[in-house]
Design a protein around this motif. Structure first.
Motif, PDB file in Angstrom:
ATOM      1  N   LEU A  64       0.876  -1.455   0.093  1.00 44.95           N
ATOM      2  CA  LEU A  64      -0.280  -0.372   0.514  1.00 44.95           C
ATOM      3  C   LEU A  64       0.629   1.377  -0.010  1.00 44.95           C
ATOM      4  O   LEU A  64       0.648   2.563  -0.544  1.00 44.95           O
ATOM      5  CB  LEU A  64      -1.112  -0.342   1.338  1.00 44.95           C
ATOM      6  CG  LEU A  64      -2.431  -0.885   1.179  1.00 44.95           C
ATOM      7  CD1 LEU A  64      -3.169  -0.877   2.719  1.00 44.95           C
ATOM      8  CD2 LEU A  64      -2.847  -1.069   0.090  1.00 44.95           C
ATOM      9  N   LEU A 121      -0.678   3.656  -3.299  1.00 48.77           N
ATOM     10  CA  LEU A 121      -1.824   4.775  -3.410  1.00 48.77           C
ATOM     11  C   LEU A 121      -0.836   5.278  -3.536  1.00 48.77           C
ATOM     12  O   LEU A 121      -1.445   6.596  -3.815  1.00 48.77           O
ATOM     13  CB  LEU A 121      -1.741   4.667  -1.489  1.00 48.77           C
ATOM     14  CG  LEU A 121      -3.064   3.409  -0.906  1.00 48.77           C
ATOM     15  CD1 LEU A 121      -3.470   3.856  -0.036  1.00 48.77           C
ATOM     16  CD2 LEU A 121      -4.124   3.944  -2.228  1.00 48.77           C
ATOM     17  N   ALA A 169      -0.985   5.665  -7.498  1.00 54.35           N
ATOM     18  CA  ALA A 169      -2.152   5.712  -7.635  1.00 54.35           C
ATOM     19  C   ALA A 169      -2.959   7.122  -7.458  1.00 54.35           C
ATOM     20  O   ALA A 169      -3.657   7.247  -8.612  1.00 54.35           O
ATOM     21  CB  ALA A 169      -3.318   4.820  -7.169  1.00 54.35           C
ATOM     22  N   GLY A 170      -3.182   7.443  -6.329  1.00 51.43           N
ATOM     23  CA  GLY A 170      -3.488   9.064  -6.287  1.00 51.43           C
ATOM     24  C   GLY A 170      -2.840  10.013  -7.221  1.00 51.43           C
ATOM     25  O   GLY A 170      -3.493  10.707  -7.518  1.00 51.43           O
ATOM     26  N   GLY A 172      -3.103   9.977  -0.802  1.00 47.32           N
ATOM     27  CA  GLY A 172      -2.306   8.161  -1.047  1.00 47.32           C
ATOM     28  C   GLY A 172      -1.523   7.462  -0.075  1.00 47.32           C
ATOM     29  O   GLY A 172      -1.550   6.787   0.603  1.00 47.32           O
ATOM     30  N   VAL A 231      -3.171   7.464   3.902  1.00 48.32           N
ATOM     31  CA  VAL A 231      -3.809   7.263   3.541  1.00 48.32           C
ATOM     32  C   VAL A 231      -3.464   5.617   4.110  1.00 48.32           C
ATOM     33  O   VAL A 231      -3.422   4.360   4.871  1.00 48.32           O
ATOM     34  CB  VAL A 231      -4.900   6.503   2.677  1.00 48.32           C
ATOM     35  CG1 VAL A 231      -5.366   5.310   2.717  1.00 48.32           C
ATOM     36  CG2 VAL A 231      -5.727   8.265   2.729  1.00 48.32           C
ATOM     37  N   ALA A 232      -2.160   5.761   3.379  1.00 46.91           N
ATOM     38  CA  ALA A 232      -0.986   4.138   2.824  1.00 46.91           C
ATOM     39  C   ALA A 232      -0.255   4.015   4.603  1.00 46.91           C
ATOM     40  O   ALA A 232      -0.825   3.170   5.376  1.00 46.91           O
ATOM     41  CB  ALA A 232      -0.192   4.263   2.057  1.00 46.91           C
TER      42      ALA A 232
END
Length: 58
Positions: A8, A12, A15-16, A36, A39-40
């Motif tokens: 992650l 993330l 991806a973000g 991202g 959040v990870a």
């Protein structure tokens, strides 16, 4: 569980950043990557905290 947290942390932010670039442009890419990453880190820290608390029980 540790593998998922490490994965992650890599996936993330990328991806973000891609999602931010695709939706709102280059300025949003940095914000998307930062969100991202945040959040990870939270997704990695919560299971670590739970394991730490479970290990401290007597």
């Amino acid at each position: 569980m540790a593998v998922a947290g490490c994965l992650l942390l890599l996936v993330l932010p990328i991806a973000g950043g891609v999602l931010g670039l695709w939706l709102l442009g280059p300025d949003a890419m940095a914000w998307g990557a930062a969100i991202g990453f945040g959040v990870a880190v939270v997704a990695c820290a919560l299971p670590a905290l739970a394991l730490w608390r479970a290990g401290r029980r007597d």
